[in-house]
Scaffold this active site. Structure first.
Site, PDB file in Angstrom:
ATOM      1  N   HIS A   1      -9.672   0.920   4.700  1.00 57.75           N
ATOM      2  CA  HIS A   1      -8.393   1.185   5.370  1.00 57.75           C
ATOM      3  C   HIS A   1      -8.624   2.164   6.519  1.00 57.75           C
ATOM      4  O   HIS A   1      -9.454   3.071   6.428  1.00 57.75           O
ATOM      5  CB  HIS A   1      -7.381   1.765   4.372  1.00 57.75           C
ATOM      6  CG  HIS A   1      -5.995   1.825   4.927  1.00 57.75           C
ATOM      7  ND1 HIS A   1      -5.576   2.833   5.760  1.00 57.75           N
ATOM      8  CD2 HIS A   1      -4.954   0.966   4.810  1.00 57.75           C
ATOM      9  CE1 HIS A   1      -4.315   2.592   6.118  1.00 57.75           C
ATOM     10  NE2 HIS A   1      -3.915   1.475   5.548  1.00 57.75           N
TER      11      HIS A   1
ATOM     12  N   GLU B   1      -5.481  -5.086  10.501  1.00 60.80           N
ATOM     13  CA  GLU B   1      -4.527  -4.013  10.735  1.00 60.80           C
ATOM     14  C   GLU B   1      -4.911  -3.248  11.999  1.00 60.80           C
ATOM     15  O   GLU B   1      -5.769  -2.341  11.945  1.00 60.80           O
ATOM     16  CB  GLU B   1      -4.545  -3.038   9.552  1.00 60.80           C
ATOM     17  CG  GLU B   1      -4.200  -3.675   8.227  1.00 60.80           C
ATOM     18  CD  GLU B   1      -3.606  -2.656   7.268  1.00 60.80           C
ATOM     19  OE1 GLU B   1      -2.450  -2.822   6.895  1.00 60.80           O
ATOM     20  OE2 GLU B   1      -4.290  -1.679   6.932  1.00 60.80           O
TER      21      GLU B   1
ATOM     22  N   GLY C   1       1.903   2.416  10.651  1.00 57.48           N
ATOM     23  CA  GLY C   1       2.809   3.543  10.462  1.00 57.48           C
ATOM     24  C   GLY C   1       3.446   4.044  11.749  1.00 57.48           C
ATOM     25  O   GLY C   1       4.008   5.139  11.781  1.00 57.48           O
TER      26      GLY C   1
ATOM     27  N   GLY D   1       2.775  -1.029   4.355  1.00 58.39           N
ATOM     28  CA  GLY D   1       2.781   0.393   3.991  1.00 58.39           C
ATOM     29  C   GLY D   1       4.207   0.887   3.834  1.00 58.39           C
ATOM     30  O   GLY D   1       4.842   0.709   2.789  1.00 58.39           O
ATOM     31  N   GLY D   2       4.753   1.486   4.879  1.00 63.97           N
ATOM     32  CA  GLY D   2       6.070   2.133   4.828  1.00 63.97           C
ATOM     33  C   GLY D   2       7.162   1.304   4.166  1.00 63.97           C
ATOM     34  O   GLY D   2       7.860   1.786   3.270  1.00 63.97           O
TER      35      GLY D   2
ATOM     36  N   ASN E   1       0.872  -1.179   0.000  1.00 65.46           N
ATOM     37  CA  ASN E   1       0.000   0.000   0.000  1.00 65.46           C
ATOM     38  C   ASN E   1       0.909   1.229   0.000  1.00 65.46           C
ATOM     39  O   ASN E   1       1.473   1.583   1.028  1.00 65.46           O
ATOM     40  CB  ASN E   1      -0.890  -0.019   1.259  1.00 65.46           C
ATOM     41  CG  ASN E   1      -1.727   1.243   1.375  1.00 65.46           C
ATOM     42  OD1 ASN E   1      -1.841   2.019   0.425  1.00 65.46           O
ATOM     43  ND2 ASN E   1      -2.315   1.456   2.544  1.00 65.46           N
ATOM     44  N   TRP E   2       1.025   1.837  -1.171  1.00 66.37           N
ATOM     45  CA  TRP E   2       1.942   2.973  -1.297  1.00 66.37           C
ATOM     46  C   TRP E   2       1.338   4.282  -0.781  1.00 66.37           C
ATOM     47  O   TRP E   2       2.005   5.308  -0.785  1.00 66.37           O
ATOM     48  CB  TRP E   2       2.377   3.132  -2.759  1.00 66.37           C
ATOM     49  CG  TRP E   2       3.349   2.076  -3.205  1.00 66.37           C
ATOM     50  CD1 TRP E   2       4.066   1.238  -2.404  1.00 66.37           C
ATOM     51  CD2 TRP E   2       3.719   1.755  -4.557  1.00 66.37           C
ATOM     52  NE1 TRP E   2       4.866   0.430  -3.175  1.00 66.37           N
ATOM     53  CE2 TRP E   2       4.676   0.720  -4.489  1.00 66.37           C
ATOM     54  CE3 TRP E   2       3.333   2.252  -5.811  1.00 66.37           C
ATOM     55  CZ2 TRP E   2       5.254   0.169  -5.631  1.00 66.37           C
ATOM     56  CZ3 TRP E   2       3.905   1.699  -6.946  1.00 66.37           C
ATOM     57  CH2 TRP E   2       4.853   0.683  -6.861  1.00 66.37           C
ATOM     58  N   LYS E   3       0.066   4.247  -0.411  1.00 62.53           N
ATOM     59  CA  LYS E   3      -0.629   5.459   0.075  1.00 62.53           C
ATOM     60  C   LYS E   3      -0.382   6.613  -0.900  1.00 62.53           C
ATOM     61  O   LYS E   3      -0.221   6.373  -2.096  1.00 62.53           O
ATOM     62  CB  LYS E   3      -0.186   5.787   1.497  1.00 62.53           C
ATOM     63  CG  LYS E   3      -0.178   4.568   2.403  1.00 62.53           C
ATOM     64  CD  LYS E   3      -0.079   4.899   3.855  1.00 62.53           C
ATOM     65  CE  LYS E   3       0.060   3.623   4.652  1.00 62.53           C
ATOM     66  NZ  LYS E   3      -0.124   3.799   6.060  1.00 62.53           N
TER      67      LYS E   3
ATOM     68  N   GLU F   1      -7.085   4.658   7.534  1.00 62.23           N
ATOM     69  CA  GLU F   1      -6.934   6.093   7.199  1.00 62.23           C
ATOM     70  C   GLU F   1      -8.190   6.620   6.496  1.00 62.23           C
ATOM     71  O   GLU F   1      -8.569   7.772   6.670  1.00 62.23           O
ATOM     72  CB  GLU F   1      -5.676   6.291   6.332  1.00 62.23           C
ATOM     73  CG  GLU F   1      -4.415   6.162   7.177  1.00 62.23           C
ATOM     74  CD  GLU F   1      -3.202   5.610   6.450  1.00 62.23           C
ATOM     75  OE1 GLU F   1      -3.177   5.637   5.199  1.00 62.23           O
ATOM     76  OE2 GLU F   1      -2.279   5.145   7.140  1.00 62.23           O
TER      77      GLU F   1
ATOM     78  N   SER G   1       3.165  -1.955  10.510  1.00 61.35           N
ATOM     79  CA  SER G   1       4.614  -1.861  10.739  1.00 61.35           C
ATOM     80  C   SER G   1       5.359  -3.169  10.456  1.00 61.35           C
ATOM     81  O   SER G   1       6.278  -3.530  11.186  1.00 61.35           O
ATOM     82  CB  SER G   1       4.895  -1.347  12.154  1.00 61.35           C
ATOM     83  OG  SER G   1       4.338  -0.056  12.312  1.00 61.35           O
TER      84      SER G   1
HETATM   85  C1  PEP Z   1      -0.931   0.221   5.926  1.00 64.97           C
HETATM   86  O1  PEP Z   1      -0.961   1.383   5.575  1.00 64.97           O
HETATM   87  O2  PEP Z   1      -1.817  -0.546   5.569  1.00 64.97           O
HETATM   88  C2  PEP Z   1       0.187  -0.227   6.763  1.00 64.97           C
HETATM   89  C3  PEP Z   1       0.130  -1.409   7.292  1.00 64.97           C
HETATM   90  O3  PEP Z   1       1.210   0.670   6.951  1.00 64.97           O
HETATM   91  P1  PEP Z   1       2.604   0.388   7.716  1.00 64.97           P
HETATM   92  O4  PEP Z   1       3.165  -0.887   7.147  1.00 64.97           O
HETATM   93  O5  PEP Z   1       3.454   1.570   7.368  1.00 64.97           O
HETATM   94  O6  PEP Z   1       2.297   0.275   9.137  1.00 64.97           O
END
Ligand code: PEP
Length: 249
Positions: free
Chosen positions: A96, A168, A174, A233-234, A10-12, A98, A212
């Site tokens: 998600h 999640e 994040g 994500g990150g 997930n590149w957001k 966010e 994370s």
């Molecule tokens: C996400 O945005 O779905 C996510 C899991 O982010 P991160 O890996 O950065 O926690």
């Protein structure tokens, strides 16, 4: 039914077209020997086309980060399922945290999006998870159950093979704080039970962990029986880190 394992990026709102090209071209040069694992990259809407083109001869696929639940009409700024399908995008992340917290997406909206995806024969990646306060108040199971039973109400005919649930925990997204192996194991087990109690076969559904995930913690999490992959994500913004995670699945 053997469950598919997934590694989803997930590149957001991070990569532009140039970044997307350079990442995916270097991804195409990697050897994807972990044949049991399907990789899906979810860039912003503006980069979907580029992604589909670059990955057209690869086993990796492209997904969107959101979709609207109506087919067409006066919905300024929104994108429909058929628009995504038309450019070759089959996967869509919905719910998600966010989207839920910043854009006020409710469980009912997630259900409407899921309905629309199913009627368009597209593949959903449904995100669920509790906040820190909900966990501290012992409400994790209740929240997961509520999110899933509203989203999957009347969806008994869904093709679970092409449906992903991403667990999640909101407090782990994040933040650099990963849920412990016990927390992930318990949550994934209870998600399967929630499906079983709602008329589905919970053992058929791929449940990913997100929050994370890095190349440093992927192995211990991927060894859990009920973890069928990751939503990252990150760490998905670095091609070598993401490749290392993929290889640990
Ligand atoms: C996400 O945005 O779905 C996510 C899991 O982010 P991160 O890996 O950065 O926690």
């Amino acid at each position: 039914m053997l469950r598919t394992r997934f590694c989803v990026a997930n590149w957001k709102m991070n990569f532009n077209c140039t970044d997307t090209k350079s990442f995916l071209e270097s991804w195409n040069n990697k050897e994807l020997n972990n044949k049991e694992v399907k990789t899906i990259f979810c860039p912003s809407f503006t980069e979907l086309n580029t992604g589909v083109e670059i990955l057209q001869y690869s086993d990796s696929e492209i997904g969107a980060q959101n979709v609207f639940y109506e087919s067409n009409g006066a919905y300024t700024g929104e994108v429909s399922c058929s628009m995504l399908k038309n450019i070759g995008c089959q996967w869509v992340i919905i719910g998600h945290s966010e989207r839920r917290s910043i854009f006020s997406e409710t469980n009912e909206m997630v259900r409407n999006k899921l309905d629309q995806l199913i009627s368009e024969r597209m593949n959903p990646i449904v995100c669920i998870g509790e906040t820190k306060t909900q966990r501290e108040n012992g409400k994790t199971q209740e929240i997961l159950s509520q999110q899933l039973s509203i989203a999957f109400e009347n969806q008994e005919d869904i093709n679970l093979k092409n449906t992903i649930i991403a667990y999640e925990p909101v407090w782990a997204i994040g933040t650099g704080i990963t849920a412990t192996v016990e927390m992930v194991s318990d949550a994934h087990k209870s998600i399967r039970n929630i499906f079983n109690n709602n008329g589905f076969n919970g053992s058929n559904i791929s449940i990913l962990y997100g929050g994370s995930v890095t190349d440093g913690n992927a192995t211990e999490l991927s060894e859990l029986t009920d973890v069928d992959g990751f939503l990252v994500g990150g760490a998905s913004l670095d091609v070598d880190k993401f490749y290392a995670i993929y290889n640990q699945l």
